[in-house]
Design an enzyme around this catalytic site. Structure first.
Site, PDB file in Angstrom:
ATOM      1  N   GLY A 138       0.843  -1.199   0.000  1.00 13.62           N
ATOM      2  CA  GLY A 138       0.000   0.000   0.000  1.00 13.62           C
ATOM      3  C   GLY A 138       0.869   1.237   0.000  1.00 13.62           C
ATOM      4  O   GLY A 138       2.024   1.209  -0.421  1.00 13.62           O
ATOM      5  N   THR A 158       3.070   4.611   1.225  1.00 15.38           N
ATOM      6  CA  THR A 158       4.237   4.733   2.103  1.00 15.38           C
ATOM      7  C   THR A 158       3.853   5.240   3.492  1.00 15.38           C
ATOM      8  O   THR A 158       4.389   4.763   4.497  1.00 15.38           O
ATOM      9  CB  THR A 158       5.288   5.643   1.427  1.00 15.38           C
ATOM     10  OG1 THR A 158       5.756   4.954   0.264  1.00 15.38           O
ATOM     11  CG2 THR A 158       6.462   5.930   2.333  1.00 15.38           C
ATOM     12  N   GLY A 175       2.476   2.369   5.352  1.00 12.83           N
ATOM     13  CA  GLY A 175       3.559   1.424   5.637  1.00 12.83           C
ATOM     14  C   GLY A 175       4.425   1.883   6.789  1.00 12.83           C
ATOM     15  O   GLY A 175       4.833   1.082   7.641  1.00 12.83           O
ATOM     16  N   GLU A 235       5.572  -3.299   0.894  1.00 15.22           N
ATOM     17  CA  GLU A 235       5.648  -2.994  -0.547  1.00 15.22           C
ATOM     18  C   GLU A 235       4.918  -1.678  -0.720  1.00 15.22           C
ATOM     19  O   GLU A 235       3.684  -1.635  -0.628  1.00 15.22           O
ATOM     20  CB  GLU A 235       4.938  -4.082  -1.361  1.00 15.22           C
ATOM     21  CG  GLU A 235       5.496  -5.472  -1.199  1.00 15.22           C
ATOM     22  CD  GLU A 235       6.732  -5.710  -2.057  1.00 15.22           C
ATOM     23  OE1 GLU A 235       7.078  -4.821  -2.849  1.00 15.22           O
ATOM     24  OE2 GLU A 235       7.344  -6.775  -1.899  1.00 15.22           O
ATOM     25  N   CYS A 295       1.895   0.826  -8.743  1.00 18.91           N
ATOM     26  CA  CYS A 295       3.009   1.271  -7.896  1.00 18.91           C
ATOM     27  C   CYS A 295       4.255   1.520  -8.726  1.00 18.91           C
ATOM     28  O   CYS A 295       5.049   2.377  -8.401  1.00 18.91           O
ATOM     29  CB  CYS A 295       3.280   0.246  -6.802  1.00 18.91           C
ATOM     30  SG  CYS A 295       3.577  -1.402  -7.442  1.00 18.91           S
TER      31      CYS A 295
HETATM   32  P1  NAD Z   1      -3.272   2.496   1.473  1.00 21.55           P
HETATM   33  O1  NAD Z   1      -1.949   2.534   2.170  1.00 21.55           O
HETATM   34  O2  NAD Z   1      -4.210   3.609   1.702  1.00 21.55           O
HETATM   35  O3  NAD Z   1      -4.063   1.174   1.849  1.00 21.55           O
HETATM   36  C1  NAD Z   1      -3.526  -0.111   1.665  1.00 21.55           C
HETATM   37  C2  NAD Z   1      -4.187  -1.064   2.639  1.00 21.55           C
HETATM   38  O4  NAD Z   1      -3.814  -0.695   3.974  1.00 21.55           O
HETATM   39  C3  NAD Z   1      -5.714  -1.033   2.592  1.00 21.55           C
HETATM   40  O5  NAD Z   1      -6.201  -2.336   2.784  1.00 21.55           O
HETATM   41  C4  NAD Z   1      -6.043  -0.140   3.791  1.00 21.55           C
HETATM   42  O6  NAD Z   1      -7.322  -0.362   4.302  1.00 21.55           O
HETATM   43  C5  NAD Z   1      -4.981  -0.563   4.773  1.00 21.55           C
HETATM   44  N1  NAD Z   1      -4.694   0.405   5.842  1.00 21.55           N
HETATM   45  C6  NAD Z   1      -4.860   1.748   5.813  1.00 21.55           C
HETATM   46  N2  NAD Z   1      -4.505   2.286   7.013  1.00 21.55           N
HETATM   47  C7  NAD Z   1      -4.086   1.264   7.791  1.00 21.55           C
HETATM   48  C8  NAD Z   1      -3.569   1.174   9.120  1.00 21.55           C
HETATM   49  N3  NAD Z   1      -3.408   2.251   9.894  1.00 21.55           N
HETATM   50  N4  NAD Z   1      -3.237  -0.040   9.597  1.00 21.55           N
HETATM   51  C9  NAD Z   1      -3.357  -1.140   8.838  1.00 21.55           C
HETATM   52  N5  NAD Z   1      -3.847  -1.127   7.572  1.00 21.55           N
HETATM   53  C10 NAD Z   1      -4.202   0.072   7.050  1.00 21.55           C
HETATM   54  O7  NAD Z   1      -2.934   2.314  -0.067  1.00 21.55           O
HETATM   55  P2  NAD Z   1      -3.979   2.271  -1.268  1.00 21.55           P
HETATM   56  O8  NAD Z   1      -4.420   3.652  -1.557  1.00 21.55           O
HETATM   57  O9  NAD Z   1      -4.987   1.206  -1.027  1.00 21.55           O
HETATM   58  O10 NAD Z   1      -3.022   1.743  -2.434  1.00 21.55           O
HETATM   59  C11 NAD Z   1      -2.251   2.570  -3.212  1.00 21.55           C
HETATM   60  C12 NAD Z   1      -0.820   2.572  -2.720  1.00 21.55           C
HETATM   61  O11 NAD Z   1      -0.290   1.250  -2.728  1.00 21.55           O
HETATM   62  C13 NAD Z   1       0.090   3.357  -3.628  1.00 21.55           C
HETATM   63  O12 NAD Z   1       0.955   4.139  -2.861  1.00 21.55           O
HETATM   64  C14 NAD Z   1       0.863   2.281  -4.376  1.00 21.55           C
HETATM   65  O13 NAD Z   1       2.113   2.703  -4.860  1.00 21.55           O
HETATM   66  C15 NAD Z   1       0.987   1.237  -3.351  1.00 21.55           C
HETATM   67  N6  NAD Z   1       1.261  -0.068  -3.970  1.00 21.55           N
HETATM   68  C16 NAD Z   1       2.488  -0.631  -3.832  1.00 21.55           C
HETATM   69  C17 NAD Z   1       2.790  -1.835  -4.443  1.00 21.55           C
HETATM   70  C18 NAD Z   1       4.142  -2.478  -4.321  1.00 21.55           C
HETATM   71  O14 NAD Z   1       4.232  -3.677  -4.526  1.00 21.55           O
HETATM   72  N7  NAD Z   1       5.190  -1.743  -3.993  1.00 21.55           N
HETATM   73  C19 NAD Z   1       1.790  -2.491  -5.179  1.00 21.55           C
HETATM   74  C20 NAD Z   1       0.553  -1.899  -5.292  1.00 21.55           C
HETATM   75  C21 NAD Z   1       0.294  -0.683  -4.666  1.00 21.55           C
END
Ligand code: NAD
Length: 491
Positions: A229, A231, A234, A251, A285
């Protein structure tokens, strides 16, 4: 919704309504509600983790030899293959993605289970060279319960990339899909259940990140979290993991540079650049969203790119001819539009796009046109922040050292593309760029057998590859005495 249309999630082997707040999954085509679901609250998470721990410790799973665990993975792969068209159509409905892309994602999920089944059959624990009268060995054991948290941009593939190696290593998995796109993860849960995986080994818990995700990360029974998800999320998860002293793999996002040298094969280059940034409507991503073009070919490349970006077919995901589908939600589209407005404010020239498409067919959908921006320095917010939409910033360069400094002047380090016919230069530049993956004369190609992950703020840890299973295992060293006499110290 479950297969029968019921508002059900999978909690510790039981399909039932979540105890958390109700939320809706909406169509990116017109904003209508596709499904209403009750998410998992902290009590559901606790139930799922306890059931997972019990299922993982049950001798029926714990003592199963790897080749028999592998059979479950093969059955799951077969189940995905059997449901492929339904899963792809569901994902297109939920995410808006083009049907060609969701078919590819389903195929990737299937291949991931098959790959990890095969890899599992060939994993070996090692004897280490003994340095005394004993046998020394290094073995790998399951962690117990693994939390898997995934984003919305390629759901079934990213779910499979975590579930398959985690099960292969002998764990139970608690999966939390993104709240915008929960449906395909729930459908995958049904497929996995039908494949006969013992109950409790997989829970699928949709819900808000700050509630469901947070409860998974903090739960003392969760021994590892694998997160994909943004940064910022993360970083927050990493902080909790540090408190718990829990391994975590992250990731995260990217702002990946693609680089065009004057000797590049321009036809291949333009095709690769367009695919690299505008496929998945830029919601990738690894999107090649910062383009550096040598000044000797800059105008030619940019003019051709703009002409062809303007001709990409924008339309609904269900139409196989569509190249650029709507973004995942209207709110996300508005956020992308806002970032293009900010780019204008920073002084960007908008060479194409920069708005939603016009016409009745597009009025209700979360569409945004492929957009090319120029005239901004690498230090601008537009060139530094992830936009996660069909937006490309182009910059000229002259000198290789300066180019590398600019390409690496980013908090991110996820991917990079290099276009040149000079193989020495390709190698030199590939080795100097901060990126977990470098593509040379191609872009956005993936293989389950090749590790994937980020450098710097793009993440920690690697997924895929045979070693991907070990990321879900705990390593243990065993010393096994062979001496004839007792230890001398106390004798
Ligand atoms: P996000 O970080 O908002 O959410 C990702 C997941 O984390 C969701 O399931 C969300 O509900 C959960 N989440 C949110 N807050 C949380 C918390 N405090 N504790 C635990 N879980 C929580 O990201 P998004 O908007 O869903 O996805 C887009 C992002 O993901 C972009 O930045 C993209 O670059 C990244 N991404 C990275 C990769 C990779 O492999 N490097 C692949 C796909 C997407």
């Amino acid at each position: 919704m479950g297969a029968d249309g019921a508002d059900e999630i999978l909690v510790g082997g039981v399909w039932r309504r979540g105890s958390g707040a109700e939320f809706a999954s909406r169509s990116p085509l017109d904003g209508t509600v596709i499904a209403r679901l009750h998410g998992a609250d902290a009590a559901d998470v606790d139930e799922a983790v306890r059931a997972g721990a019990a299922a993982a410790a049950d001798p029926a799973w714990r003592d199963l030899p790897p080749h028999e665990r592998a059979r479950y993975l093969v059955r799951i792969a077969d189940g995905i293959a059997g449901a492929a068209e339904r899963l792809a159509a569901l994902q297109t409905r939920d995410t808006g993605k083009s049907i060609n892309e969701t078919r590819a994602l389903v195929a990737s999920a299937q291949a991931t289970f098959r790959y990890f089944a095969a890899a599992l059959e060939t994993m070996e624990d090692g004897l280490t060279p003994p340095r005394g009268p004993y046998l020394t060995m290094s073995v790998h054991e399951p962690i117990g319960v693994v939390g898997a948290i995934t984003p919305w941009n390629s759901p079934i593939a990213s779910d499979a990339q975590k579930i398959a190696p985690a099960l292969a290593a002998g764990n139970a998995v608690v999966l939390k899909p993104a709240e915008w796109t929960p449906l395909v993860a729930l459908a995958l849960g049904r497929v996995i259940e039908e494949a006969g995986l013992p109950a409790g080994l997989l829970s699928v818990l949709p819900g808000p990140g700050g509630v469901t995700g947070d409860a998974i990360v903090r739960h003392p029974g969760v021994g590892k979290v694998s997160f994909t998800g943004g940064t910022a999320t993360g970083r927050a998860i990493g902080a909790v993991a540090a408190e718990k002293i829990m391994p975590v793999s992250l990731e995260l996002g990217g702002k990946s540079p693609t680089i065009v040298f004057p000797d590049a094969d321009l036809e291949r280059t333009i095709a690769g650049l367009l695919f690299g940034v505008f496929s998945s409507s830029g919601q990738s991503c690894v999107a090649g969203s910062r383009l550096f073009v040598h000044s000797a070919v800059y105008r030619r490349v940019v003019d051709e790119l703009v002409a062809r970006a303007g001709a990409l077919r924008v339309g609904p995901g269900a139409d196989p001819a569509t190249q650029v589908a709507p973004l995942v939600t209207h709110a996300h589209r508005d956020r992308v539009a806002g970032m293009v407005e900010r780019a204008r404010g920073e002084g960007a020239r908008v060479l194409c796009g920069g708005r939603a498409p016009e016409g009745a067919a597009f009025a209700a959908g979360a569409y945004y046109l492929p957009t090319v921006l120029e005239g901004l320095p690498n230090g601008s917010a537009t060139c530094q922040e992830e936009i996660f939409g069909p937006v490309l910033a182009v910059l000229p360069f002259e000198d290789e050292d300066d180019l590398i400094a600019q390409a690496n002047d980013s908090v991110y380090g996820l991917a990079c593309g290099i276009w040149t016919r000079d193989y020495r230069r390709a190698w030199r530049v590939a080795r100097r760029i901060d990126a977990g993956t470098v593509w040379i004369n191609t872009y956005k190609q993936f293989s389950i057998s090749t590790p994937f992950g980020g450098m710097k703020a793009s993440g920690i840890g690697r997924e895929k590859g045979r070693e991907g299973i070990l990321a879900y295992a705990r390593q243990k060293s065993v010393y096994w005495d062979l001496a004839e006499a007792p230890l001398p110290w106390a004798s």
